[in-house]
Design an enzyme around this catalytic site. Structure first.
Site, PDB file in Angstrom:
ATOM      1  CG  ASP A 193      -1.795  -1.240   1.280  1.00  0.00           C
ATOM      2  OD1 ASP A 193      -2.261  -1.697   0.223  1.00  0.00           O
ATOM      3  OD2 ASP A 193      -1.940  -1.794   2.385  1.00  0.00           O
ATOM      4  CE  LYS A 227       3.148  -2.620  -4.313  1.00  0.00           C
ATOM      5  NZ  LYS A 227       2.758  -2.254  -2.953  1.00  0.00           N
ATOM      6  CE  LYS A 229       1.220   9.801  -8.486  1.00  0.00           C
ATOM      7  NZ  LYS A 229       1.034  11.122  -7.953  1.00  0.00           N
ATOM      8  N   GLY A 234      -4.115  -4.563  -4.359  1.00  0.00           N
ATOM      9  CA  GLY A 234      -5.126  -3.596  -4.785  1.00  0.00           C
ATOM     10  C   GLY A 234      -4.394  -2.345  -5.204  1.00  0.00           C
ATOM     11  CG  HIS A 235      -1.540  -2.195  -7.533  1.00  0.00           C
ATOM     12  ND1 HIS A 235      -0.660  -2.883  -8.304  1.00  0.00           N
ATOM     13  CD2 HIS A 235      -1.164  -2.451  -6.251  1.00  0.00           C
ATOM     14  CE1 HIS A 235       0.211  -3.533  -7.533  1.00  0.00           C
ATOM     15  NE2 HIS A 235      -0.092  -3.284  -6.280  1.00  0.00           N
ATOM     16  CD  GLN A 271       0.985  -8.871  -2.293  1.00  0.00           C
ATOM     17  OE1 GLN A 271       1.742  -9.536  -2.962  1.00  0.00           O
ATOM     18  NE2 GLN A 271      -0.237  -8.616  -2.699  1.00  0.00           N
ATOM     19  CB  THR A 288      -9.811  -6.446   2.786  1.00  0.00           C
ATOM     20  OG1 THR A 288      -8.822  -5.526   3.283  1.00  0.00           O
ATOM     21  CG2 THR A 288      -9.112  -7.663   2.233  1.00  0.00           C
TER      22      THR A 288
HETATM   23  P1  IMP Z   1      -2.276 -12.885   1.943  1.00  0.00           P
HETATM   24  O1  IMP Z   1      -1.326 -12.282   0.965  1.00  0.00           O
HETATM   25  O2  IMP Z   1      -3.722 -12.725   1.558  1.00  0.00           O
HETATM   26  O3  IMP Z   1      -1.931 -14.286   2.293  1.00  0.00           O
HETATM   27  O4  IMP Z   1      -2.152 -12.067   3.326  1.00  0.00           O
HETATM   28  C1  IMP Z   1      -0.978 -12.113   4.131  1.00  0.00           C
HETATM   29  C2  IMP Z   1      -0.682 -10.751   4.746  1.00  0.00           C
HETATM   30  O5  IMP Z   1      -0.290  -9.842   3.734  1.00  0.00           O
HETATM   31  C3  IMP Z   1      -1.879 -10.109   5.454  1.00  0.00           C
HETATM   32  O6  IMP Z   1      -1.403  -9.372   6.562  1.00  0.00           O
HETATM   33  C4  IMP Z   1      -2.421  -9.159   4.410  1.00  0.00           C
HETATM   34  O7  IMP Z   1      -3.126  -8.077   4.999  1.00  0.00           O
HETATM   35  C5  IMP Z   1      -1.137  -8.685   3.750  1.00  0.00           C
HETATM   36  N1  IMP Z   1      -1.326  -8.258   2.357  1.00  0.00           N
HETATM   37  C6  IMP Z   1      -1.546  -9.042   1.291  1.00  0.00           C
HETATM   38  N2  IMP Z   1      -1.643  -8.303   0.187  1.00  0.00           N
HETATM   39  C7  IMP Z   1      -1.473  -7.036   0.557  1.00  0.00           C
HETATM   40  C8  IMP Z   1      -1.428  -5.801  -0.159  1.00  0.00           C
HETATM   41  O8  IMP Z   1      -1.550  -5.736  -1.384  1.00  0.00           O
HETATM   42  N3  IMP Z   1      -1.239  -4.683   0.580  1.00  0.00           N
HETATM   43  C9  IMP Z   1      -1.052  -4.736   1.937  1.00  0.00           C
HETATM   44  N4  IMP Z   1      -1.067  -5.851   2.644  1.00  0.00           N
HETATM   45  C10 IMP Z   1      -1.263  -7.005   1.954  1.00  0.00           C
END
Ligand code: IMP
Length: 427
Positions: free
Chosen positions: A13, A16, A18, A40-41, A218, A295
């Site tokens: 978050d 990226k 942008k 989520g971009h 991520q 989410t």
């Molecule tokens: P997973 O990737 O769904 O298995 O989640 C594992 C951890 O990574 C959790 O704490 C999620 O909230 C975090 N996470 C996964 N994708 C993102 C992202 O795109 N942005 C921020 N946190 C993420």
């Protein structure tokens, strides 16, 4: 062979999407190399907001987009996202690696079941279980969509999930094999001709002088090896992941842009030493719009953590920084950065490998001068020089502490709220 790799330098978050969109103007191809629709971009162009989860952000600029072998793909979501682009008049030119692992409904069910115990706060999109199946060697890959034994593979996959879920004493519904296979066959038709050898495609493109932009998802602090394990995602989020996740040797990937938010956020569980749980954290959340794109969860907010940032830079190959959301700190009463951790009375500047130690870490802060709100009109006219002096000192501080140049400064969500200090495609 110009490739630019963009990675998140914190817990995701960072903005990226942008930065990818901004740099994609001069890209020929934009490729995703890890993660899935846990990402989520957000991209805002002329007031229009695009929220993408699987499609590489370059799609908004009508670029060729590639989903590499390191991505875990939920084809339902991908098709939905592609269909959604038609309302903007965009028909994505997409290629998917035949080696990319597919997320099945079973993975999503298992993700929910496992996270009830683990408490990682995953996105429940099936990411971890899909990567686990890849390592177990029972995963279903995009290339399998066209194989005769698809149904048998799905059956085996379901059987394993069922055994695990039943073994855990959970009563969860897993859709029948025929139904899942039927949907996959529909997807196979929809993506006919678009599934293939993306490493060959990308390497040929790079050798031919094309500009390839790598879009990370991520962040490094969520990396499966170097993140705050076990509160991490299940993929490699740094430049190593970019190489393995596309089948392009790392020697092609010399320029790595780490996207760094001017403060710190985290969504989901896990230690975050600089978290502000009170009023200040709430103020940051509201001002920065810190709510998950995937989410909708509120993000935890706090101060910039230099211990974590230096660790990220070291392990992920970052050669350049894109600083985002410096505007959010404008008008703050004070600016703090964490320069060390105090763990059990001992000061350290090394990121602990153990989450238990990180839970105990007390941030040692350094106070830096605060700045007023950014004068956008002045920045649009005069560029970087028009930023408040104190903000420029903050940028300078980050540069000197990390020994990495801040080459892009983003001061708002729109494409035009960006100041570029070095043309990264060229130098
Ligand atoms: P997973 O990737 O769904 O298995 O989640 C594992 C951890 O990574 C959790 O704490 C999620 O909230 C975090 N996470 C996964 N994708 C993102 C992202 O795109 N942005 C921020 N946190 C993420």
């Amino acid at each position: 062979m110009p490739a630019l790799v963009i990675v998140g330098a914190q817990w995701g978050d960072e903005g990226k999407g942008k930065i990818v969109d901004f740099l994609a103007e001069d890209a020929d191809i934009v490729v995703r190399f890890q993660g899935g629709n846990n990402a989520g971009h957000t991209i805002i162009v002329d007031g229009e907001q695009y929220a993408l989860h699987v499609l590489p952000s370059g799609v908004v600029r009508n670029k060729k987009v590639v989903i590499g072998n390191g991505v875990v793909v939920d084809l339902d979501v991908l098709r939905h996202e592609i269909a959604g682009m038609s309302m903007y008049g965009i028909d994505p030119d997409i290629m998917i690696s035949d080696r990319a692992q597919l997320i099945l409904p079973y993975h999503k069910v298992l993700d929910g079941v496992l996270d009830k115990d683990a408490g990682i706060g995953t996105t429940k999109k099936g990411i971890g279980p899909t990567y686990a199946d890849k390592v177990f060697r029972v995963g279903i890959r995009a290339g399998d969509l066209y194989s005769d034994d698809l149904e048998e593979k799905v059956a085996r996959n379901r059987e394993m999930k069922e055994a695990l879920i039943v073994g855990m004493g959970v009563d969860a519904k897993l859709p029948p094999v025929g139904e899942v296979t039927g949907t996959l066959r529909q997807h196979a038709r929809a993506f006919e001709g678009k599934v293939g050898n993306t490493s060959e495609f990308l390497t040929t493109a790079l050798k031919g002088g094309k500009n390839v932009l790598y879009e990370g998802a991520q962040g490094v602090l969520l990396d499966i090896d170097f993140g705050t394990y076990p509160f991490v995602t299940s993929s490699s989020t740094g430049v190593g992941g970019a190489s393995i996740g596309t089948g392009v040797p790392v020697r092609y990937l010399q320029k790595v842009i780490g996207v760094v938010k001017a403060y710190q956020t985290r969504v989901g569980a896990g230690p975050m030493p600089t978290e502000e749980t009170g009023e200040l954290g709430e103020e940051m959340r509201q001002k920065g719009g810190e709510f998950g794109v995937t989410t909708g969860r509120p993000r935890r907010c706090g101060h910039l953590d230099m211990v974590a940032l230096k660790h990220s830079i070291m392990v992920s190959g970052i050669t350049s920084i894109a600083l985002t959301k410096a505007d959010v700190l404008g008008g703050a009463d004070s600016i703090r950065v964490c320069v060390a951790y105090d763990i059990d009375g001992k000061e350290t500047t090394t990121m602990p490998s153990n989450a238990d130690d990180l839970w105990k870490a007390q941030p040692v802060y350094r106070e830096l001068p605060a700045w007023e709100e950014i004068d956008e009109i002045a920045v649009k006219m005069d560029g970087y020089e028009a930023f408040p002096e104190e903000m420029k000192s903050y940028v300078q501080y980050i540069q000197s502490e990390t020994d990495i140049g801040v080459d892009i400064v983003s001061y708002g969500p729109s494409r035009d709220q960006t100041v570029i200090l070095r043309d990264l495609w060229v130098s």
